[in-house]
Design an enzyme around this catalytic site. Sequence first.
Site, mmCIF file in Angstrom:
data_model
loop_
_atom_site.group_PDB
_atom_site.id
_atom_site.type_symbol
_atom_site.label_atom_id
_atom_site.label_comp_id
_atom_site.label_asym_id
_atom_site.label_seq_id
_atom_site.Cartn_x
_atom_site.Cartn_y
_atom_site.Cartn_z
ATOM 1 N N ASP A 103 0.839 -1.196 0.000
ATOM 2 C CA ASP A 103 0.000 0.000 0.000
ATOM 3 C C ASP A 103 0.874 1.247 0.000
ATOM 4 O O ASP A 103 2.016 1.221 0.468
ATOM 5 C CB ASP A 103 -0.875 0.043 1.266
ATOM 6 C CG ASP A 103 -2.059 -0.921 1.210
ATOM 7 O OD1 ASP A 103 -2.279 -1.562 0.166
ATOM 8 O OD2 ASP A 103 -2.772 -1.027 2.241
ATOM 9 N N ARG A 156 -1.810 -0.522 -8.348
ATOM 10 C CA ARG A 156 -3.169 -0.105 -7.956
ATOM 11 C C ARG A 156 -3.200 1.415 -8.083
ATOM 12 O O ARG A 156 -2.357 2.096 -7.510
ATOM 13 C CB ARG A 156 -3.474 -0.498 -6.513
ATOM 14 C CG ARG A 156 -4.788 0.092 -5.995
ATOM 15 C CD ARG A 156 -4.906 0.019 -4.481
ATOM 16 N NE ARG A 156 -4.972 -1.335 -3.990
ATOM 17 C CZ ARG A 156 -4.556 -1.685 -2.771
ATOM 18 N NH1 ARG A 156 -4.038 -0.808 -1.954
ATOM 19 N NH2 ARG A 156 -4.646 -2.936 -2.379
HETATM 20 N N1 FMN Z 1 -5.428 5.320 -0.635
HETATM 21 C C1 FMN Z 1 -4.109 5.479 -0.392
HETATM 22 O O1 FMN Z 1 -3.651 6.598 -0.154
HETATM 23 N N2 FMN Z 1 -3.267 4.401 -0.389
HETATM 24 C C2 FMN Z 1 -3.698 3.130 -0.663
HETATM 25 O O2 FMN Z 1 -2.890 2.202 -0.660
HETATM 26 C C3 FMN Z 1 -5.083 2.948 -0.939
HETATM 27 N N3 FMN Z 1 -5.578 1.721 -1.209
HETATM 28 C C4 FMN Z 1 -6.889 1.603 -1.634
HETATM 29 C C5 FMN Z 1 -7.374 0.361 -2.043
HETATM 30 C C6 FMN Z 1 -8.660 0.238 -2.563
HETATM 31 C C7 FMN Z 1 -9.151 -1.094 -3.011
HETATM 32 C C8 FMN Z 1 -9.481 1.392 -2.681
HETATM 33 C C9 FMN Z 1 -10.835 1.319 -3.291
HETATM 34 C C10 FMN Z 1 -9.026 2.610 -2.212
HETATM 35 C C11 FMN Z 1 -7.747 2.733 -1.681
HETATM 36 N N4 FMN Z 1 -7.268 3.952 -1.210
HETATM 37 C C12 FMN Z 1 -5.929 4.097 -0.915
HETATM 38 C C13 FMN Z 1 -8.221 5.062 -0.950
HETATM 39 C C14 FMN Z 1 -8.378 5.991 -2.132
HETATM 40 O O3 FMN Z 1 -7.192 6.707 -2.313
HETATM 41 C C15 FMN Z 1 -9.540 6.979 -1.923
HETATM 42 O O4 FMN Z 1 -9.293 7.746 -0.773
HETATM 43 C C16 FMN Z 1 -10.908 6.345 -1.761
HETATM 44 O O5 FMN Z 1 -11.078 5.252 -2.614
HETATM 45 C C17 FMN Z 1 -12.016 7.366 -2.065
HETATM 46 O O6 FMN Z 1 -11.913 7.813 -3.404
HETATM 47 P P1 FMN Z 1 -12.953 7.400 -4.582
HETATM 48 O O7 FMN Z 1 -13.992 8.455 -4.607
HETATM 49 O O8 FMN Z 1 -12.124 7.401 -5.830
HETATM 50 O O9 FMN Z 1 -13.458 6.053 -4.258
#
Ligand code: FMN
Length: 281
Positions: A103, A156
């Site tokens: 992550d 990712r």
């Molecule tokens: N945010 C990070 O800063 N680091 C991560 O490693 C990370 N892993 C995520 C894994 C998944 C499966 C998802 C869906 C989100 C992850 N996020 C991570 C959070 C996203 O950066 C973001 O804050 C969140 O998905 C809300 O944004 P959205 O409107 O695009 O869904």
Amino acid sequence: FAKRYVAGGLAEDAFLLTRELNDMGAVTTIDLLGEFNEDPAKARATVDMYKHVLDSIKEQNLDGNISIKPTALGALVSMEFCTENITELVKYAHEKNIFVRIDMENNPYTDYTIDLYLKLDAEMPGSCGTVIQSCMRRTLDDLKHITSTSSKANIRLCKGIYKEPSDVAFQGRKEVQENFMSALDLLFSKKAYVGIATHDDVLINGAYDLLKKHNLKKEEYEFQMLLGVRSELRKRLLAEGHTLRVYAPFGEDWIPYSIRRLQENPAIVGSAIKGFLTGGR
Ligand code: FMN
């Protein structure tokens, strides 16, 4: 009430959830909650717990992998200690043919995480991947570096969840969305495997267009979502035949994680408070 965002307190809860999601056609990435940990013994316990998770994925024939965080595995103790722990876990997982996602945390760890990912990817191709955040101003440069270094990058792509200063990260929603789409286009053009991690319809629709533009097959990307967020969207993506991975966190440290989810999504705070007041009934 906020337990909707976590599989439960025990690894076994994450295994049960993975089985349930596998039966629905989805896959998972299992995450042990706990970050910004300063205690080396706790970091070692985290390594051991992840080994238990990897053993169980194998024994129970679950379709899932793991997601790990540098600050849970000793980055606050020393970078060398953290590197040893992460290397040990990636090797252990690689022997079992299970993928590890490292992550991405906040900006003090960006260089470290990318460098470690590229080093492990060179030593054990296909063993691991990392995360790139579209809020970061450096993102396109990082992706050019990664895709020119790794023969088969596995990234990712998400917006980024940490509050970052404006010289480091875009602050506006639109800029973050635009950077996400540029990053995704670049990744697809370099034939990287991408976990498209978002619940944002603008980005999901944009991703559909790029999947068509690059003529990608189902095996060449996946969508990723967090547990407890927009499960109707999850069903739609599955029904359309995409690979869908659910982030499945477990562990006793679920309160800060759940609070972050609630802060991110004010629309559901009302129902969460209602759940809290009524004991979830
Ligand atoms: N945010 C990070 O800063 N680091 C991560 O490693 C990370 N892993 C995520 C894994 C998944 C499966 C998802 C869906 C989100 C992850 N996020 C991570 C959070 C996203 O950066 C973001 O804050 C969140 O998905 C809300 O944004 P959205 O409107 O695009 O869904």
